[in-house]
Design a protein around this motif. Structure first.
Motif, PDB file in Angstrom:
ATOM      1  N   LEU A 106       1.007  -1.408  -0.082  1.00 11.12           N
ATOM      2  CA  LEU A 106       0.075   0.073   0.294  1.00 11.12           C
ATOM      3  C   LEU A 106       0.818   1.337   0.030  1.00 11.12           C
ATOM      4  O   LEU A 106       0.610   2.144  -0.699  1.00 11.12           O
ATOM      5  N   VAL A 107       1.909   1.325   0.830  1.00  4.62           N
ATOM      6  CA  VAL A 107       2.830   2.335   0.814  1.00  4.62           C
ATOM      7  C   VAL A 107       3.504   2.483  -0.419  1.00  4.62           C
ATOM      8  O   VAL A 107       3.829   3.648  -0.781  1.00  4.62           O
ATOM      9  N   ALA A 108       4.148   1.509  -0.985  1.00  9.31           N
ATOM     10  CA  ALA A 108       4.704   1.491  -2.288  1.00  9.31           C
ATOM     11  C   ALA A 108       3.827   2.157  -3.496  1.00  9.31           C
ATOM     12  O   ALA A 108       4.257   2.777  -4.067  1.00  9.31           O
ATOM     13  N   GLN A 109       2.492   1.694  -3.457  1.00  7.23           N
ATOM     14  CA  GLN A 109       1.798   2.287  -4.418  1.00  7.23           C
ATOM     15  C   GLN A 109       1.590   3.845  -4.158  1.00  7.23           C
ATOM     16  O   GLN A 109       1.426   4.537  -5.053  1.00  7.23           O
ATOM     17  N   THR A 110       1.398   3.998  -2.881  1.00  3.09           N
ATOM     18  CA  THR A 110       1.111   5.618  -2.510  1.00  3.09           C
ATOM     19  C   THR A 110       2.216   6.231  -3.097  1.00  3.09           C
ATOM     20  O   THR A 110       2.198   7.493  -3.588  1.00  3.09           O
ATOM     21  N   GLY A 111       3.482   5.663  -2.740  1.00  6.00           N
ATOM     22  CA  GLY A 111       4.722   6.366  -3.069  1.00  6.00           C
ATOM     23  C   GLY A 111       4.932   6.707  -4.660  1.00  6.00           C
ATOM     24  O   GLY A 111       5.387   7.848  -4.867  1.00  6.00           O
ATOM     25  N   LYS A 112       4.550   5.695  -5.428  1.00  2.00           N
ATOM     26  CA  LYS A 112       4.571   5.871  -6.762  1.00  2.00           C
ATOM     27  C   LYS A 112       3.613   6.890  -7.235  1.00  2.00           C
ATOM     28  O   LYS A 112       4.067   7.344  -8.201  1.00  2.00           O
ATOM     29  N   ALA A 113       2.567   6.858  -6.726  1.00  2.00           N
ATOM     30  CA  ALA A 113       1.595   7.880  -7.128  1.00  2.00           C
ATOM     31  C   ALA A 113       1.975   9.343  -6.956  1.00  2.00           C
ATOM     32  O   ALA A 113       1.268  10.418  -7.402  1.00  2.00           O
ATOM     33  N   LEU A 114       3.166   9.384  -6.076  1.00  5.22           N
ATOM     34  CA  LEU A 114       3.559  10.888  -5.678  1.00  5.22           C
ATOM     35  C   LEU A 114       4.268  11.398  -6.576  1.00  5.22           C
ATOM     36  O   LEU A 114       3.925  12.904  -6.880  1.00  5.22           O
ATOM     37  N   HIS A 115       5.137  10.944  -7.315  1.00  2.00           N
ATOM     38  CA  HIS A 115       6.008  11.712  -8.308  1.00  2.00           C
ATOM     39  C   HIS A 115       5.700  11.245  -9.499  1.00  2.00           C
ATOM     40  O   HIS A 115       4.636  11.223 -10.463  1.00  2.00           O
TER      41      HIS A 115
END
Lengths: 82, 82
Positions: free
Chosen positions: B73-82
């Motif tokens: 979940l955190v990884a997907q969130t991080g990807k969506a950031l930049h």
DNA sequence: TTGATCTACCGACTATAGTCGGAGACCATA
DNA sequence: TATGGTCTCCGACTATAGTCGGTAGATCAA
């Protein structure tokens, strides 16, 4: 209650250990890390001692300054749980 | 302030989108997920709309019921950031 | 000794995560 | 018409994340 007391402390202390390890590995003091993350020095101490639970944004901010990904911090925390 | 306003909202909305996707994928209603996680139904709604930022314990609790790891979940969130 | 650095701990705050009950909208199927 | 399911939004709360200023112990070096 959402995250029930017991498990919550487990997560907080597990994350605290992960944070401390990552911080010392990169050679930052609690105060230096706090400054870099625009946080309070006492809060870093609280996190490492498992007295506070970070929000998602805090995890991202810390990971950025520690030169690791947020998910790696979370993954290490998860491993320490079971 | 720790996680300053702007970035904070980005993280919250990014996580919200990830959460909604993961929830619908597993076929749970907001209320069912809330019940399973011992949270309030309105809180799941707030999370998905990016109006609240979860704590680490909340991320773990949600991921458990969604059948995924917290770090994913955190990884997907991080990807969506930049 | 003295000074510098690091950390733990302390109240007492402020900001926000998370709860609770209810209202209203939308969309199905009946 | 409704009745059930799902979701959004709303105050008004309670619990806790996160700040701030200070004290104190330990360690290391000058």
């Amino acid at each position: 209650m959402a995250a029930t007391g017991k498990k919550r402390n487990q997560i907080a202390t597990a994350f605290g250990a992960v944070l401390r390890l990552a911080r010392t590995k990169v050679g930052l003091s609690q105060e230096a890390l706090a400054l870099a993350c625009d946080m309070d020095r006492t809060y870093i101490s609280m996190l490492e001692r498992g007295e506070r639970q970070p929000t998602l944004g805090t995890v991202f901010a810390l990971s950025e300054q520690l030169g690791v990904t947020a998910e790696s911090l979370v993954a290490q925390t998860g491993k320490a749980l079971h």
